[in-house]
Design a protein around this motif. Structure first.
Motif, PDB file in Angstrom:
ATOM      1  N   THR A  35       0.800  -1.120  -0.143  1.00  0.00           N
ATOM      2  CA  THR A  35      -0.082  -0.018   0.023  1.00  0.00           C
ATOM      3  C   THR A  35       0.997   1.278   0.119  1.00  0.00           C
ATOM      4  O   THR A  35       0.331   2.370   0.119  1.00  0.00           O
ATOM      5  CB  THR A  35      -0.936   0.073   1.164  1.00  0.00           C
TER       6      THR A  35
ATOM      7  N   ASP B 208       6.147   2.591  -3.151  1.00  0.00           N
ATOM      8  CA  ASP B 208       6.930   1.779  -3.921  1.00  0.00           C
ATOM      9  C   ASP B 208       6.248   0.621  -4.273  1.00  0.00           C
ATOM     10  O   ASP B 208       6.432   0.033  -5.368  1.00  0.00           O
ATOM     11  CB  ASP B 208       8.081   1.676  -3.385  1.00  0.00           C
TER      12      ASP B 208
ATOM     13  N   ARG C 289      -1.462  -4.866   5.694  1.00  0.00           N
ATOM     14  CA  ARG C 289      -1.859  -5.182   7.142  1.00  0.00           C
ATOM     15  C   ARG C 289      -3.222  -4.665   7.557  1.00  0.00           C
ATOM     16  O   ARG C 289      -3.920  -3.905   6.915  1.00  0.00           O
ATOM     17  CB  ARG C 289      -0.592  -4.852   7.988  1.00  0.00           C
TER      18      ARG C 289
ATOM     19  N   ASP D 199       1.880  -9.064   8.586  1.00  0.00           N
ATOM     20  CA  ASP D 199       2.265  -8.046   9.266  1.00  0.00           C
ATOM     21  C   ASP D 199       3.819  -8.435   9.550  1.00  0.00           C
ATOM     22  O   ASP D 199       3.919  -9.583  10.147  1.00  0.00           O
ATOM     23  CB  ASP D 199       1.413  -7.742  10.620  1.00  0.00           C
ATOM     24  N   LEU D 200       4.483  -7.485   9.451  1.00  0.00           N
ATOM     25  CA  LEU D 200       6.156  -7.696   9.820  1.00  0.00           C
ATOM     26  C   LEU D 200       6.492  -8.092  11.032  1.00  0.00           C
ATOM     27  O   LEU D 200       7.592  -8.563  11.444  1.00  0.00           O
ATOM     28  CB  LEU D 200       6.917  -6.563   9.207  1.00  0.00           C
TER      29      LEU D 200
ATOM     30  N   SER E 115       8.439   4.113   7.818  1.00  0.00           N
ATOM     31  CA  SER E 115       9.435   4.659   6.715  1.00  0.00           C
ATOM     32  C   SER E 115       9.630   6.162   6.785  1.00  0.00           C
ATOM     33  O   SER E 115      10.513   6.727   6.203  1.00  0.00           O
ATOM     34  CB  SER E 115       8.877   4.411   5.286  1.00  0.00           C
TER      35      SER E 115
ATOM     36  N   TYR F  57      15.180   5.124  12.746  1.00  0.00           N
ATOM     37  CA  TYR F  57      14.889   4.649  11.365  1.00  0.00           C
ATOM     38  C   TYR F  57      16.218   4.166  10.836  1.00  0.00           C
ATOM     39  O   TYR F  57      16.387   2.848  10.359  1.00  0.00           O
ATOM     40  CB  TYR F  57      14.107   5.547  10.558  1.00  0.00           C
TER      41      TYR F  57
ATOM     42  N   LYS G 181      17.034   0.299   9.761  1.00  0.00           N
ATOM     43  CA  LYS G 181      17.389  -0.065   8.634  1.00  0.00           C
ATOM     44  C   LYS G 181      18.876  -0.666   8.398  1.00  0.00           C
ATOM     45  O   LYS G 181      19.160  -1.654   7.432  1.00  0.00           O
ATOM     46  CB  LYS G 181      17.369   1.223   7.706  1.00  0.00           C
TER      47      LYS G 181
ATOM     48  N   HIS H 135      13.369   8.656  -3.017  1.00  0.00           N
ATOM     49  CA  HIS H 135      12.635   8.856  -4.292  1.00  0.00           C
ATOM     50  C   HIS H 135      11.185   9.176  -4.266  1.00  0.00           C
ATOM     51  O   HIS H 135      10.651   8.719  -3.196  1.00  0.00           O
ATOM     52  CB  HIS H 135      12.975   7.423  -4.984  1.00  0.00           C
TER      53      HIS H 135
HETATM   54  P1  NAP Z   1       5.816   4.155   2.413  1.00  0.00           P
HETATM   55  O1  NAP Z   1       5.135   4.575   1.344  1.00  0.00           O
HETATM   56  O2  NAP Z   1       5.628   4.628   3.847  1.00  0.00           O
HETATM   57  O3  NAP Z   1       5.113   2.771   2.589  1.00  0.00           O
HETATM   58  C1  NAP Z   1       5.465   1.799   3.756  1.00  0.00           C
HETATM   59  C2  NAP Z   1       4.599   0.548   3.603  1.00  0.00           C
HETATM   60  O4  NAP Z   1       4.937  -0.165   4.728  1.00  0.00           O
HETATM   61  C3  NAP Z   1       3.229   0.846   3.642  1.00  0.00           C
HETATM   62  O5  NAP Z   1       2.569  -0.096   2.733  1.00  0.00           O
HETATM   63  C4  NAP Z   1       2.925   0.043   5.148  1.00  0.00           C
HETATM   64  O6  NAP Z   1       1.509  -0.263   5.136  1.00  0.00           O
HETATM   65  C5  NAP Z   1       3.884  -0.884   5.337  1.00  0.00           C
HETATM   66  N1  NAP Z   1       3.970  -1.088   6.733  1.00  0.00           N
HETATM   67  C6  NAP Z   1       4.068  -0.438   7.857  1.00  0.00           C
HETATM   68  N2  NAP Z   1       4.037  -1.060   8.912  1.00  0.00           N
HETATM   69  C7  NAP Z   1       3.940  -2.326   8.599  1.00  0.00           C
HETATM   70  C8  NAP Z   1       3.930  -3.532   9.504  1.00  0.00           C
HETATM   71  N3  NAP Z   1       4.131  -3.735  10.609  1.00  0.00           N
HETATM   72  N4  NAP Z   1       4.038  -4.752   8.653  1.00  0.00           N
HETATM   73  C9  NAP Z   1       3.751  -4.768   7.003  1.00  0.00           C
HETATM   74  N5  NAP Z   1       3.834  -3.826   6.353  1.00  0.00           N
HETATM   75  C10 NAP Z   1       3.727  -2.414   7.218  1.00  0.00           C
HETATM   76  O7  NAP Z   1       7.199   3.768   1.731  1.00  0.00           O
HETATM   77  P2  NAP Z   1       7.867   3.850   0.488  1.00  0.00           P
HETATM   78  O8  NAP Z   1       8.169   5.231   0.259  1.00  0.00           O
HETATM   79  O9  NAP Z   1       6.957   3.168  -0.459  1.00  0.00           O
HETATM   80  O10 NAP Z   1       9.147   2.901   0.848  1.00  0.00           O
HETATM   81  C11 NAP Z   1       9.230   1.471   0.504  1.00  0.00           C
HETATM   82  C12 NAP Z   1      10.231   0.942   1.393  1.00  0.00           C
HETATM   83  O11 NAP Z   1      11.584   1.640   1.043  1.00  0.00           O
HETATM   84  C13 NAP Z   1      10.404   1.230   2.929  1.00  0.00           C
HETATM   85  O12 NAP Z   1      10.999   0.007   3.497  1.00  0.00           O
HETATM   86  C14 NAP Z   1      11.250   2.386   3.077  1.00  0.00           C
HETATM   87  O13 NAP Z   1      11.697   2.626   4.356  1.00  0.00           O
HETATM   88  C15 NAP Z   1      12.397   2.305   1.870  1.00  0.00           C
HETATM   89  N6  NAP Z   1      12.921   3.359   1.399  1.00  0.00           N
HETATM   90  C16 NAP Z   1      12.263   4.445   0.814  1.00  0.00           C
HETATM   91  C17 NAP Z   1      12.686   5.150   0.234  1.00  0.00           C
HETATM   92  C18 NAP Z   1      12.074   6.475  -0.457  1.00  0.00           C
HETATM   93  O14 NAP Z   1      12.764   7.569  -0.497  1.00  0.00           O
HETATM   94  N7  NAP Z   1      10.837   6.396  -0.526  1.00  0.00           N
HETATM   95  C19 NAP Z   1      14.175   5.577   0.198  1.00  0.00           C
HETATM   96  C20 NAP Z   1      14.985   4.287   0.867  1.00  0.00           C
HETATM   97  C21 NAP Z   1      14.344   3.256   1.243  1.00  0.00           C
HETATM   98  P3  NAP Z   1       0.281   0.533   5.632  1.00  0.00           P
HETATM   99  O15 NAP Z   1      -0.246   1.212   4.562  1.00  0.00           O
HETATM  100  O16 NAP Z   1      -0.657  -0.379   6.372  1.00  0.00           O
HETATM  101  O17 NAP Z   1       0.765   1.729   6.479  1.00  0.00           O
END
Ligand code: NAP
Ligand code: F7E
Length: 326
Positions: free
Chosen positions: A10, A13, A33, A56-57, A82, A151, A155, A181
């Motif tokens: 959701t 990414d 979740r 759920d993680l 995140s 965070y 990571k 990104h």
């Molecule tokens: P995001 O939009 O915040 O999405 C995070 C996702 O994790 C959501 O689907 C959320 O679900 C889910 N989540 C939260 N708690 C959880 C749990 N307990 N069990 C299972 N799922 C859970 O993040 P994003 O920008 O798409 O990034 C994707 C990944 O890349 C993340 O791991 C982030 O830390 C990492 N990352 C992101 C960036 C960036 O710039 N975007 C850069 C480097 C790394 P809900 O909808 O239920 O909350």
């Protein structure tokens, strides 16, 4: 038909990756979740062929069930808390989800494959936040980590667990060290989207100003759809390793403001920006910029959207969305 399981379906990414994999002919399973997650219907609309599995993680049995249902060839672990700012307020939960969650999922794969981990390819969403108080510039795969937030620490744990399962159990596990990104689908809590939506609302007369914290920090911002393509490319390689994914160009929050306001024809952005000390972070990451030479040479990857195009795209999308609300 190859099968992929994506955690964090959701999120920003998750949706881009699901679209990419579905377009390549994968059967995509997305792990969501909660008992009534409102974002699931958006995912189902955008990727009609997707199958949603519950999980759920923080819950190992649910991860085992998700693997059992999906029988994946590839697992992309994108689930996390995140938002760096939130990680100070909920440090323990961030450690549980963003850090120990990676270990739980790796263990689930080990159990699911009966120790034959090499047969499921695993991607871990690592982050440039692990570089934190940077030890060298630009940052590359060999740059030592110095995380500056709960965070970033979580990571870093997940990153080393991924490396450790590769070295201990022969897992085909890759850690993508992705720099920031963004996209029109970026969460409203992140600075780019907060600014592009704020600018659209100011232009339309719906908001007076944007309240921000530190304007001096610099980030290497790229386009999310480009970055999920790098994730997929990593899992198609003959051997697993870790890759930095970045544009190699850094901009400050001030640069972001200039570009976003310029996109709606406003030059005097300072009149619309208010700084609030409460939005300053307990420890800041001042300047991130990545060297993605390995990804470019081994994966044949390169970004297709530059900073100005990205911000323009986001402002345009927010103008459309906010005009409807008017
Ligand atoms: P995001 O939009 O915040 O999405 C995070 C996702 O994790 C959501 O689907 C959320 O679900 C889910 N989540 C939260 N708690 C959880 C749990 N307990 N069990 C299972 N799922 C859970 O993040 P994003 O920008 O798409 O990034 C994707 C990944 O890349 C993340 O791991 C982030 O830390 C990492 N990352 C992101 C960036 C960036 O710039 N975007 C850069 C480097 C790394 P809900 O909808 O239920 O909350
Ligand atoms: O902050 C400054 C803030 O929250 C960027 C996540 O995807 O990328 C993201 O983490 C900068 C920081 O992203 C506000 O202090 C100023 O210096 O957009 P952000 P982030 O912390 O870089 C990494 C790679 C990830 O892995 C993360 O998951 O902007 N800033 N004023 C502000 N930031 C926010 N959010 N809000 C402000 O009002």
């Amino acid at each position: 038909m190859p099968r992929a399981l994506i955690t964090g379906i959701t999120g920003q990414d998750g949706i881009y990756l699901a679209e990419l994999l579905a377009s390549k002919g994968y059967q995509v399973f997305g792990m969501a979740r909660g008992q009534s997650n409102p974002k699931v219907s958006t995912v189902e609309q955008l990727v009609p062929s997707i199958e949603i599995v519950q999980g759920d993680l923080t819950d190992l049995p649910s991860l085992l069930s998700a693997l059992e249902m999906a029988q994946p060839d590839e697992v992309y672990n994108l689930g996390a808390i995140s938002f760096v700012g939130l990680s100070w307020k909920q440090a323990e939960l961030t450690g549980e989800v963003t850090g120990v969650g990676v270990l739980r999922l790796l263990e689930a794969i080990r159990i699911h494959t009966q120790n034959d981990m090499g047969r499921v390819r695993f991607y871990q969403a690592s982050s440039s936040e692990m570089f934190g108080k940077v030890r060298e510039t630009p940052q590359r795969e060999s740059t030592p980590f110095y995380p500056r937030s709960p965070y970033g620490v979580a990571k870093t744990f997940g990153h080393y667990m991924t490396v450790n399962y590769r070295e201990s159990y022969g897992a085909f596990a890759c850690s993508g060290i992705l720099f920031n990104h963004e996209s029109p689908r970026r969460g409203l809590e992140f600075v780019t989207r907060k600014v592009t939506r704020g600018v659209a609302r100011i232009k339309l007369g719906l908001q007076d100003n944007i309240v921000l914290g530190n304007l001096d920090a610099k980030r290497d911002w790229g386009y999310a759809a480009d970055y999920v393509d790098a994730m997929w490319r990593m899992l198609q390689q003959p051997t697993p390793t870790d890759y930095v994914v970045a544009t190699g160009v850094a901009h400050s929050i001030e640069d972001l403001l200039v570009a976003a306001f310029a996109a709606v024809g406003i030059e005097d952005w300072r009149s619309y920006v208010v700084q609030d000390q409460r939005l300053m972070r307990p420890a800041e990451v001042d300047h991130l910029v990545g060297d993605s030479t390995r990804a470019r040479e081994e994966l044949g990857w390169s970004p297709t959207v530059d900073f100005d195009q990205l911000i323009e795209m986001m402002v345009e999308s927010d103008m459309e969305a906010e005009s409807v609300r008017q």
